[in-house]
Each structure stands twice: as C-alpha cells, then as structure tokens.
Design an enzyme around this catalytic site. Structure first.
Site, PDB file in Angstrom:
ATOM      1  N   LYS A 112      -3.864 -10.866  -4.861  1.00  0.00           N
ATOM      2  CA  LYS A 112      -4.734 -10.355  -6.020  1.00  0.00           C
ATOM      3  C   LYS A 112      -5.350 -11.609  -6.296  1.00  0.00           C
ATOM      4  CE  LYS A 112      -2.438  -6.275  -7.447  1.00  0.00           C
ATOM      5  NZ  LYS A 112      -0.961  -6.028  -7.426  1.00  0.00           N
ATOM      6  N   LYS A 193      -4.942  -1.174   5.012  1.00  0.00           N
ATOM      7  CA  LYS A 193      -3.698  -0.314   4.317  1.00  0.00           C
ATOM      8  C   LYS A 193      -4.306   0.515   3.313  1.00  0.00           C
ATOM      9  CE  LYS A 193      -1.051  -1.163   0.843  1.00  0.00           C
ATOM     10  NZ  LYS A 193       0.235  -1.200  -0.114  1.00  0.00           N
ATOM     11  N   LYS A 196      -4.457   2.442  -3.690  1.00  0.00           N
ATOM     12  CA  LYS A 196      -5.219   2.840  -4.932  1.00  0.00           C
ATOM     13  C   LYS A 196      -6.376   1.665  -5.159  1.00  0.00           C
ATOM     14  CE  LYS A 196      -1.587   4.468  -6.307  1.00  0.00           C
ATOM     15  NZ  LYS A 196      -0.209   4.265  -7.047  1.00  0.00           N
TER      16      LYS A 196
HETATM   17  P1  ADP Z   1      -0.783   1.202  -4.104  1.00  0.00           P
HETATM   18  O1  ADP Z   1      -1.049   0.012  -2.942  1.00  0.00           O
HETATM   19  O2  ADP Z   1      -1.785   2.341  -3.868  1.00  0.00           O
HETATM   20  O3  ADP Z   1      -0.988   0.706  -5.598  1.00  0.00           O
HETATM   21  P2  ADP Z   1       1.809   1.098  -4.822  1.00  0.00           P
HETATM   22  O4  ADP Z   1       1.792  -0.110  -4.665  1.00  0.00           O
HETATM   23  O5  ADP Z   1       1.893   1.806  -6.086  1.00  0.00           O
HETATM   24  O6  ADP Z   1       0.640   1.762  -4.140  1.00  0.00           O
HETATM   25  O7  ADP Z   1       3.008   1.788  -3.859  1.00  0.00           O
HETATM   26  C1  ADP Z   1       3.912   2.751  -4.252  1.00  0.00           C
HETATM   27  C2  ADP Z   1       4.996   2.857  -2.992  1.00  0.00           C
HETATM   28  O8  ADP Z   1       4.255   3.428  -2.096  1.00  0.00           O
HETATM   29  C3  ADP Z   1       5.425   1.805  -2.488  1.00  0.00           C
HETATM   30  O9  ADP Z   1       6.913   1.953  -2.079  1.00  0.00           O
HETATM   31  C4  ADP Z   1       4.527   1.240  -1.378  1.00  0.00           C
HETATM   32  O10 ADP Z   1       5.313   0.427  -0.418  1.00  0.00           O
HETATM   33  C5  ADP Z   1       4.393   2.760  -0.839  1.00  0.00           C
HETATM   34  N1  ADP Z   1       2.818   2.513  -0.151  1.00  0.00           N
HETATM   35  C6  ADP Z   1       1.722   2.082  -0.800  1.00  0.00           C
HETATM   36  N2  ADP Z   1       0.793   2.187  -0.063  1.00  0.00           N
HETATM   37  C7  ADP Z   1       1.314   2.551   1.313  1.00  0.00           C
HETATM   38  C8  ADP Z   1       0.755   2.536   2.306  1.00  0.00           C
HETATM   39  N3  ADP Z   1      -0.502   2.593   2.900  1.00  0.00           N
HETATM   40  N4  ADP Z   1       1.669   2.924   3.721  1.00  0.00           N
HETATM   41  C9  ADP Z   1       2.914   3.271   3.578  1.00  0.00           C
HETATM   42  N5  ADP Z   1       3.517   2.901   2.193  1.00  0.00           N
HETATM   43  C10 ADP Z   1       2.590   2.682   1.131  1.00  0.00           C
END
Ligand code: ADP
Ligand code: TRP
Length: 327
Positions: A112, A193, A196
C-alpha cells in the site's frame, strides 16, 4: 471439534477472486464437523472507508452474498466484526506484546505504501486486529487466499508472544489455503491479481450488459484464432477454467494449443465465460435480490450471530485479562 473461522472485508462487491479464493471454501467447509464462524470485517474496512452509507451498504451486501450462495446460518455463525467489542480489547492486549518490526515487515502494508497510500495508524496495526479476530474464538483453522498467509503467520507469532509472557492463553491457528493454485490467486481483467483495489475485478453477480462489458475488458492480444497458443498464459482461459469440469477444460486447452482452422478465438472464450457465470450464479443472484428487498431476515441472522460470537469471545477475553494481571 475444530473451530474454523474467516473474515472478509466489506470494501466493495465480492468478486471472482473472493469467491474462488475464499467464499466458496468458507461455505463448503461448513459441511465438515466443527464450529464455523464467518464475519464481515467492518473495522478493517474503516482503515480506508470514508463513506458511512457505502460501508453500511457493503456490510449488508456481503451478508446477503454469503446467504445467497448457500451459507446456512444454523451451521455457521455469520456476524459483523464490530458487534464483538471484545475483539478490540484483545487487539490492545496483543499490541502490547508485539514489536513494531513485525508490523513493518507486512507485505500488504508495504504494497500500500508502494502504491502511494498515506497510511493511518489503523492500517499499520491492521494485522493485530486480524490476529485478535482469529484468537478471540480459539480458532483452529482459518481458510484464506494466499495473500493473507503472512497475516496468519503474524497471528501465530502474536499468540506466541502473549503466551510466552503470560502463560497459555491463545490457541495457535493454522491457515488453510485453496488446494488449487488457480483458485488461490485468481487473475483480474488485466492479468494482475484480481482485487477491488486494483479496479480489475469481476463482480460475481454481474449480469447482462454489465457482465458482457466487464468480460470484454479481459486482456487479450492480437493473435488470430488459428495461431496455436499456450492456454496457461491466457487470462481468459484461467478465468473460464474456474467454472469448467476437467473434461471441458482439457478440451478447450487442446483446441487452443492445436490452433489451425476452427480453433476458438478470444470471442468464443468470452462468450463461454459469460454463459458459465450465468449458470453458476443465476439462482444466487435471485436469492440475493430477495434478501436485500426484505432486510428482516438478514438483520436477524446478524443479530443472532453476534450473540453467539460474543459469548465465545468474552470467555477468551476474560482468560487473557486475568493472565496479564488486568483482573
Ligand atoms: P481485495 O483484494 O479485493 O480487497 P480482500 O482482501 O477483501 O480482497 O480478500 C477477501 C478474501 O478473498 C481473502 O481471503 C483473500 O485471500 C481472497 N482473495 C482476494 N483476492 C483474491 C484473488 N485474486 N484470488 C484468490 N483469492 C483472493
Ligand atoms: N484481512 C482479511 C482480508 O483482507 C480479512 C480479515 C480480517 C480476516 N480479519 C480476518 C480473514 C481474520 C481471516 C481471519 O481478506
């Protein structure tokens, strides 16, 4: 019986990465013997949210998403993180035994910073709150995507610091990753990856024009359909494969590899992906709409979940307070 727990941040609409990396495994795990806790990490979301109405709506949306996708609130405790104030008390206890260095090494924090974000203290201490989330319920297993493993290791470290200072209070949790590499890191529309925060995500309940237009944004190149291609390097194929049975996956892979007349072009892959998403999520989309139209059921589930979660967390908090001399 083991306790299985995980959390998801209400920071936007859940996407395919969240679904295949986390949500789907959370829901599937509830079939196993054990006690299951799933919560909406709204305190974590506040490290970046400055939009109260949006945050409220996202919390409701995440709850509706889990229920619509089949989480049975009798088998799993579904609750809001902020309904369990014991977690913030445990956060402080852990903060007092955790060195700054541990937090300074967090990849997600460093990422970040690298993206130019000016961090607040909440963001810096995010892993302590996450450790408290986990340790407050004596969790044994924490199903998460690969990006959360370091946070899990930090929770193990913090449990260790506290226990070695004050005696065996916290149980050491273990991460549990999706078995399939493809699910552990779902690519986004641009091939990085899916996240959001990168704006490259595909909402699991997108439909119609919105779905088509998002799928059209998946990166491709200018190679003609006839040109043989390595399927493993194609974002479209990676996304599509998440939905296909092994036989159909092998079939597409083979046709892409072979190339030549009649080989599928990117348009074919896109159309199949839209169709597969419709088939996978159509019933849940409908159920989500119903849940959002009448919030009564949702609120009842979250209120009941909070009561069940609190009674667990209270016992752990009390144990921790007495161990360190605050009782
Ligand atoms: P984001 O990166 O979109 O903010 P979060 O950090 O809220 O997503 O992730 C919520 C859950 O989804 C976590 O357990 C995370 O490991 C999983 N996750 C998020 N993005 C991915 C991805 N691209 N592939 C697999 N798992 C993911
Ligand atoms: N940090 C996790 C994420 O971004 C969400 C989360 C918060 C979590 N507390 C947790 C996940 C406890 C597992 C256990 O995905």
């Amino acid at each position: 019986m083991p306790t299985i727990l995980s959390g998801i941040q209400p920071t936007g609409r859940p996407h395919l990465g969240n679904y295949f990396g986390a949500i789907r495994h959370h829901i599937a795990a509830t079939a196993e013997p054990g006690e299951h806790f799933y919560f909406i990490a709204d305190y974590h979301a506040l490290t970046s949210s400055r939009d109260p109405a949006g945050l409220r709506a996202n919390v409701v949306d995440v709850a509706a998403t889990y229920l619509a996708l089949g989480l049975d609130p009798e088998r799993a405790v579904l609750f809001r993180q902020s309904d369990v104030p014991e977690v913030t008390e445990i956060t402080w206890l852990l903060a007092c035994v955790t060195g700054m260095g541990l937090l300074e090494r967090a990849h997600s924090f460093k990422d970040k910073l690298a993206h130019g974000l000016k961090p607040n203290v909440g963001l810096f201490t995010y892993p302590i709150l996450m450790a408290a989330d986990i340790l407050a319920y004596d969790s044994d297993f924490v199903p998460v995507g690969r990006d959360q493993v370091q946070h899990l290791e930090m929770a193990q470290d913090m449990a260790g610091y506290f226990n070695s200072a004050f005696g065996e209070v916290f149980k050491r949790p273990e991460p549990r990753l999706p078995e399939s590499e493809r699910e552990a890191k779902v690519p986004g529309l641009d091939g990085q990856k899916m996240s959001k925060s990168y704006g490259n995500d595909l909402w699991i309940f997108a439909e119609g024009k919105e779905l088509k237009s998002r799928i059209n944004q998946v990166v491709t190149d200018s190679r003609a359909p006839e040109e043989p291609k390595d399927p493993s390097g194609l974002v479209l194929f990676e996304l599509l494969s998440l939905f296909l049975d092994p036989a159909e996956q092998a079939h597409w892979a083979e046709r892409l590899r072979r190339g030549g007349p009649g080989a599928p072009g990117y348009g074919h892959l896109k159309a199949r992906l839209a169709e597969a998403m419709d088939a996978a999520f159509q019933p849940a989309r409908q159920r989500r709409r119903e849940l959002l139209a009448d919030r009564g059921e949702l609120e009842r589930v979250l209120t009941r979940g909070a009561e069940r979660a609190r009674s667990r967390a209270r016992a752990v908090r009390d144990r921790a307070l007495s161990a360190c001399g605050l009782r």
